[in-house]
Design a protein around this motif. Structure first.
Motif, PDB file in Angstrom:
ATOM      1  N   CYS A  97       5.712  -7.472   0.250  1.00 29.89           N
ATOM      2  CA  CYS A  97       5.270  -7.140  -1.098  1.00 29.89           C
ATOM      3  C   CYS A  97       4.050  -6.219  -0.956  1.00 29.89           C
ATOM      4  CB  CYS A  97       4.917  -8.463  -1.773  1.00 29.89           C
ATOM      5  SG  CYS A  97       4.260  -8.289  -3.403  1.00 29.89           S
ATOM      6  N   GLY A  98       4.278  -4.921  -0.970  1.00 28.59           N
ATOM      7  CA  GLY A  98       3.250  -3.954  -0.589  1.00 28.59           C
ATOM      8  C   GLY A  98       2.989  -4.095   0.896  1.00 28.59           C
ATOM      9  N   SER A  99       2.119  -3.220   1.439  1.00 26.77           N
ATOM     10  CA  SER A  99       1.775  -3.426   2.849  1.00 26.77           C
ATOM     11  C   SER A  99       0.802  -4.597   2.979  1.00 26.77           C
ATOM     12  CB  SER A  99       1.192  -2.156   3.466  1.00 26.77           C
ATOM     13  OG  SER A  99       0.098  -1.694   2.717  1.00 26.77           O
ATOM     14  N   THR A 100       0.223  -5.024   1.864  1.00 30.10           N
ATOM     15  CA  THR A 100      -0.701  -6.164   1.873  1.00 30.10           C
ATOM     16  C   THR A 100      -0.065  -7.378   2.551  1.00 30.10           C
ATOM     17  OG1 THR A 100      -1.792  -5.417  -0.127  1.00 30.10           O
ATOM     18  CG2 THR A 100      -1.960  -7.762   0.342  1.00 30.10           C
ATOM     19  N   LEU A 103       0.090  -6.891   6.265  1.00 28.77           N
ATOM     20  CA  LEU A 103      -1.248  -6.963   6.868  1.00 28.77           C
ATOM     21  C   LEU A 103      -1.687  -8.420   6.995  1.00 28.77           C
ATOM     22  CD1 LEU A 103      -2.920  -3.992   4.941  1.00 28.77           C
ATOM     23  CD2 LEU A 103      -2.563  -4.089   7.411  1.00 28.77           C
ATOM     24  N   TYR A 124     -10.798  -0.559   4.853  1.00 34.39           N
ATOM     25  CA  TYR A 124     -10.107  -1.325   3.814  1.00 34.39           C
ATOM     26  C   TYR A 124     -10.415  -2.809   4.009  1.00 34.39           C
ATOM     27  CZ  TYR A 124      -6.316  -3.015   0.894  1.00 34.39           C
ATOM     28  OH  TYR A 124      -5.594  -3.646  -0.079  1.00 34.39           O
ATOM     29  N   TYR A 167      -7.954  -3.911  14.085  1.00 31.07           N
ATOM     30  CA  TYR A 167      -7.404  -3.318  12.853  1.00 31.07           C
ATOM     31  C   TYR A 167      -7.992  -1.920  12.677  1.00 31.07           C
ATOM     32  CZ  TYR A 167      -6.938  -2.296   7.858  1.00 31.07           C
ATOM     33  OH  TYR A 167      -6.678  -1.678   6.660  1.00 31.07           O
ATOM     34  N   CYS A 169      -7.484   1.484  10.365  1.00 31.04           N
ATOM     35  CA  CYS A 169      -6.853   2.137   9.223  1.00 31.04           C
ATOM     36  C   CYS A 169      -6.917   3.650   9.480  1.00 31.04           C
ATOM     37  CB  CYS A 169      -7.662   1.750   7.982  1.00 31.04           C
ATOM     38  SG  CYS A 169      -6.989   2.329   6.443  1.00 31.04           S
ATOM     39  N   ASN A 173      -9.466   4.290   4.933  1.00 30.25           N
ATOM     40  CA  ASN A 173      -9.977   4.079   3.593  1.00 30.25           C
ATOM     41  C   ASN A 173     -11.299   3.336   3.775  1.00 30.25           C
ATOM     42  OD1 ASN A 173     -10.410   3.551   0.911  1.00 30.25           O
ATOM     43  ND2 ASN A 173      -8.742   2.078   0.685  1.00 30.25           N
ATOM     44  N   ASP A 200      -3.034   0.639  10.155  1.00 34.66           N
ATOM     45  CA  ASP A 200      -2.673   0.689   8.738  1.00 34.66           C
ATOM     46  C   ASP A 200      -2.518   2.169   8.373  1.00 34.66           C
ATOM     47  OD1 ASP A 200      -2.766   0.828   5.969  1.00 34.66           O
ATOM     48  OD2 ASP A 200      -4.245  -0.773   5.750  1.00 34.66           O
ATOM     49  N   ALA A 202      -1.302   3.522   5.534  1.00 41.90           N
ATOM     50  CA  ALA A 202      -0.995   3.637   4.104  1.00 41.90           C
ATOM     51  C   ALA A 202      -1.086   5.090   3.618  1.00 41.90           C
ATOM     52  CB  ALA A 202      -1.954   2.756   3.295  1.00 41.90           C
ATOM     53  N   TYR A 203      -2.007   5.873   4.225  1.00 46.79           N
ATOM     54  CA  TYR A 203      -2.282   7.224   3.705  1.00 46.79           C
ATOM     55  C   TYR A 203      -1.797   8.328   4.637  1.00 46.79           C
ATOM     56  CZ  TYR A 203      -5.148   4.526   0.529  1.00 46.79           C
ATOM     57  OH  TYR A 203      -5.575   3.620  -0.412  1.00 46.79           O
ATOM     58  N   THR A 230       3.287   1.804   3.439  1.00 46.35           N
ATOM     59  CA  THR A 230       3.428   1.356   2.052  1.00 46.35           C
ATOM     60  C   THR A 230       4.153   2.381   1.189  1.00 46.35           C
ATOM     61  OG1 THR A 230       2.222   0.573   0.111  1.00 46.35           O
ATOM     62  CG2 THR A 230       1.152   2.302   1.381  1.00 46.35           C
ATOM     63  N   SER A 232       3.193   2.448  -1.942  1.00 43.76           N
ATOM     64  CA  SER A 232       2.254   2.484  -3.070  1.00 43.76           C
ATOM     65  C   SER A 232       1.546   3.817  -3.229  1.00 43.76           C
ATOM     66  CB  SER A 232       1.177   1.414  -2.884  1.00 43.76           C
ATOM     67  OG  SER A 232       1.738   0.138  -2.850  1.00 43.76           O
ATOM     68  N   LYS A 233       1.536   4.648  -2.204  1.00 48.46           N
ATOM     69  CA  LYS A 233       0.664   5.820  -2.226  1.00 48.46           C
ATOM     70  C   LYS A 233       1.475   7.090  -2.497  1.00 48.46           C
ATOM     71  CE  LYS A 233      -2.617   2.899  -1.625  1.00 48.46           C
ATOM     72  NZ  LYS A 233      -3.499   2.551  -2.729  1.00 48.46           N
ATOM     73  N   ARG A 241       5.411  -2.780  -5.551  1.00 46.90           N
ATOM     74  CA  ARG A 241       5.052  -3.659  -4.442  1.00 46.90           C
ATOM     75  C   ARG A 241       6.065  -3.642  -3.305  1.00 46.90           C
ATOM     76  NH1 ARG A 241       1.431  -3.075  -4.016  1.00 46.90           N
ATOM     77  NH2 ARG A 241       0.598  -4.932  -3.002  1.00 46.90           N
TER      78      ARG A 241
HETATM   79  C1  LIG Z   1      -5.683   1.217   3.538  1.00 50.67           C
HETATM   80  C2  LIG Z   1      -4.879   0.392   2.628  1.00 50.67           C
HETATM   81  N1  LIG Z   1      -3.963  -0.438   3.135  1.00 50.67           N
HETATM   82  C3  LIG Z   1      -3.213  -1.219   2.362  1.00 50.67           C
HETATM   83  C4  LIG Z   1      -3.361  -1.203   1.007  1.00 50.67           C
HETATM   84  C5  LIG Z   1      -2.540  -2.155   0.207  1.00 50.67           C
HETATM   85  O1  LIG Z   1      -1.679  -1.534  -0.599  1.00 50.67           O
HETATM   86  P1  LIG Z   1      -0.226  -2.085  -0.942  1.00 50.67           P
HETATM   87  O2  LIG Z   1      -0.229  -3.560  -0.795  1.00 50.67           O
HETATM   88  O3  LIG Z   1      -0.022  -1.632  -2.325  1.00 50.67           O
HETATM   89  O4  LIG Z   1       0.668  -1.435   0.062  1.00 50.67           O
HETATM   90  C6  LIG Z   1      -4.294  -0.360   0.405  1.00 50.67           C
HETATM   91  C7  LIG Z   1      -4.455  -0.321  -1.059  1.00 50.67           C
HETATM   92  O5  LIG Z   1      -5.121   0.464  -1.639  1.00 50.67           O
HETATM   93  C8  LIG Z   1      -5.080   0.464   1.242  1.00 50.67           C
HETATM   94  O6  LIG Z   1      -6.004   1.284   0.751  1.00 50.67           O
END
Ligand SMILES: Cc1ncc(COP(=O)(O)O)c(C=O)c1O
Length: 370
Positions: A97-100, A103, A124, A167, A169, A173, A200, A202-203, A230, A232-233, A241
């Motif tokens: 559910c998202g990358s959250t 993680l 992050y 960890y 990122c 972030n 991570d 995500a970006y 993710t 989400s971005k 999610r």
């Molecule tokens: C670096 C990073 N990782 C993970 C997430 C989690 O995002 P999501 O659960 O929507 O994938 C975020 C959210 O802003 C983020 O900035």
């Protein structure tokens, strides 16, 4: 309308029932407790204003009437296609559910009372927060003078601790910086015993520098590496999610017990439609790069300093505490990022639409020179 009291009540309820990083906790962070202008510009949470691509919206609309069923039989194909989109096998990914969720699963699986989480600061917050919440140690290392990760320090700390979870990122972030590929390569070849590296990404889709290399290369080589991604971005699906972890099957099976559930069929169909379109990411990346370049030129021309950005957000030096600065921006109709100590003078601003950025360019100098 949620009154402040009811909101506080909900927060209390959330704290009692759903751990430290529930949706209520995230909403609290984003909450601005004054009357918001109607045309508020939201460039605070690194969301993508483009939203899901049209083919994903069509796919979701089609499946909605059938969402009374679990559709579990479709998930084999879903894993297959999602893994193949990054040249991986279904056994090498874990969807969440998202990358959250991925993680969190990595933190649960690879930290312990004797194996800390080792990371950079600022970064992050979710992985360090969830580690602390489960009573385990977090070790923070400072960034280099280029605002990238100091991989030698990360490795030294893991070695000193006798192992742990590093960890990283990348792009980071909130700094929007990329840790160079040679440093990542060095880190992987020098991982101490009992140590897993968690990247991570995500970006990653926004980064233009040739220094950006995905750590998926090392997953494919069977190293002790986990990568999270993710939707989400750049895919614009934050509210849907979806995300995943990629790692060798032995690591995936250690993380799998800590995942809570499967994602919805509506989201799965949206993801499938998005990854089938090979032009989507390059097109969106190019559009973002143009808006980001325009913003950087404007900042430069007007004498504002910033960290050279590689993601869909930028850190601007405002020369004073960002808490008050951010509040003043919000009062004038532009919501910007939360504080990121120890970079207390750096304001994180998400790259929004051209219209959003025009409003930002109008409001920012008024607050900066107030
Ligand atoms: C670096 C990073 N990782 C993970 C997430 C989690 O995002 P999501 O659960 O929507 O994938 C975020 C959210 O802003 C983020 O900035």
């Amino acid at each position: 309308m949620l009154t402040r009291r009811a909101f506080a009540g909900r927060l209390g309820m959330a704290a009692a029932f759903s751990g430290p990083l529930s949706e209520f906790a995230y909403a609290q962070r984003a909450a601005l407790n004054f009357k918001l202008p109607k045309d508020m510009v939201w460039i605070n949470a690194n969301e993508n204003p483009a939203g899901p691509p049209p083919q994903s919206i069509r796919a979701m609309t089609e499946v909605l009437p059938e969402s009374g069923r679990y559709h579990y039989q479709e998930f084999g194909d879903f894993y297959q296609k999602l893994a193949a989109s990054e040249d991986l096998t279904p056994e090498q990914i874990l969807v969440g559910c998202g990358s959250t969720e991925s993680l969190h699963a990595a933190v649960e699986a690879f930290t312990s009372a004797t194996r800390p989480l080792i990371t950079i600061t600022p970064t992050y917050e979710a992985p360090p927060e969830v580690t602390r919440a489960s009573g385990k140690q977090v070790i923070l290392t400072p960034l280099t003078s280029n605002y990238t990760a100091d991989v030698r320090k990360l490795v030294a700390e893991a070695d000193k601790a006798g192992g742990g979870l590093i960890y990283l990122c990348n792009p980071n972030n909130p700094t929007s910086t990329v840790t160079p590929k040679a440093d990542i390569a060095w880190m992987i070849s020098n991982l101490p015993r009992n140590t897993i590296a968690l990247f991570d990404e995500a970006y990653i889709h926004f980064a233009e520098t040739p220094e950006m290399e995905s750590a998926l290369t090392y997953v494919r080589q069977g190293k002790d590496v986990v990568v999270t991604r993710t939707f989400s971005k750049i895919y614009g699906m934050a509210g849907l999610r979806a995300g995943y972890a990629a790692a060798k099957p032995e690591l995936i099976s250690k993380m799998a017990p800590f995942r809570n559930n499967v994602i919805s069929i509506v989201t799965a169909r949206a993801v499938l439609a998005a990854i089938a379109d090979k032009d989507l990411v390059p097109t969106r990346k190019a559009a973002y790069a143009r808006t980001r370049r325009e913003l950087c030129s404007w900042l430069k021309q007007n004498g504002y300093s910033y960290i050279d950005p590689q993601a869909n957000f930028i850190m601007i030096d405002v020369g004073r505490d960002t808490r008050q600065f951010g509040r003043e921006m919000a009062e004038k109709g532009v919501a910007v990022g939360r504080p990121f100590p120890p970079l207390d003078h750096m304001l994180r601003v998400t790259i929004g639409t051209d219209q959003d950025m025009a409003k930002f360019r109008e409001v920012f100098p008024r607050v900066y020179h107030a």
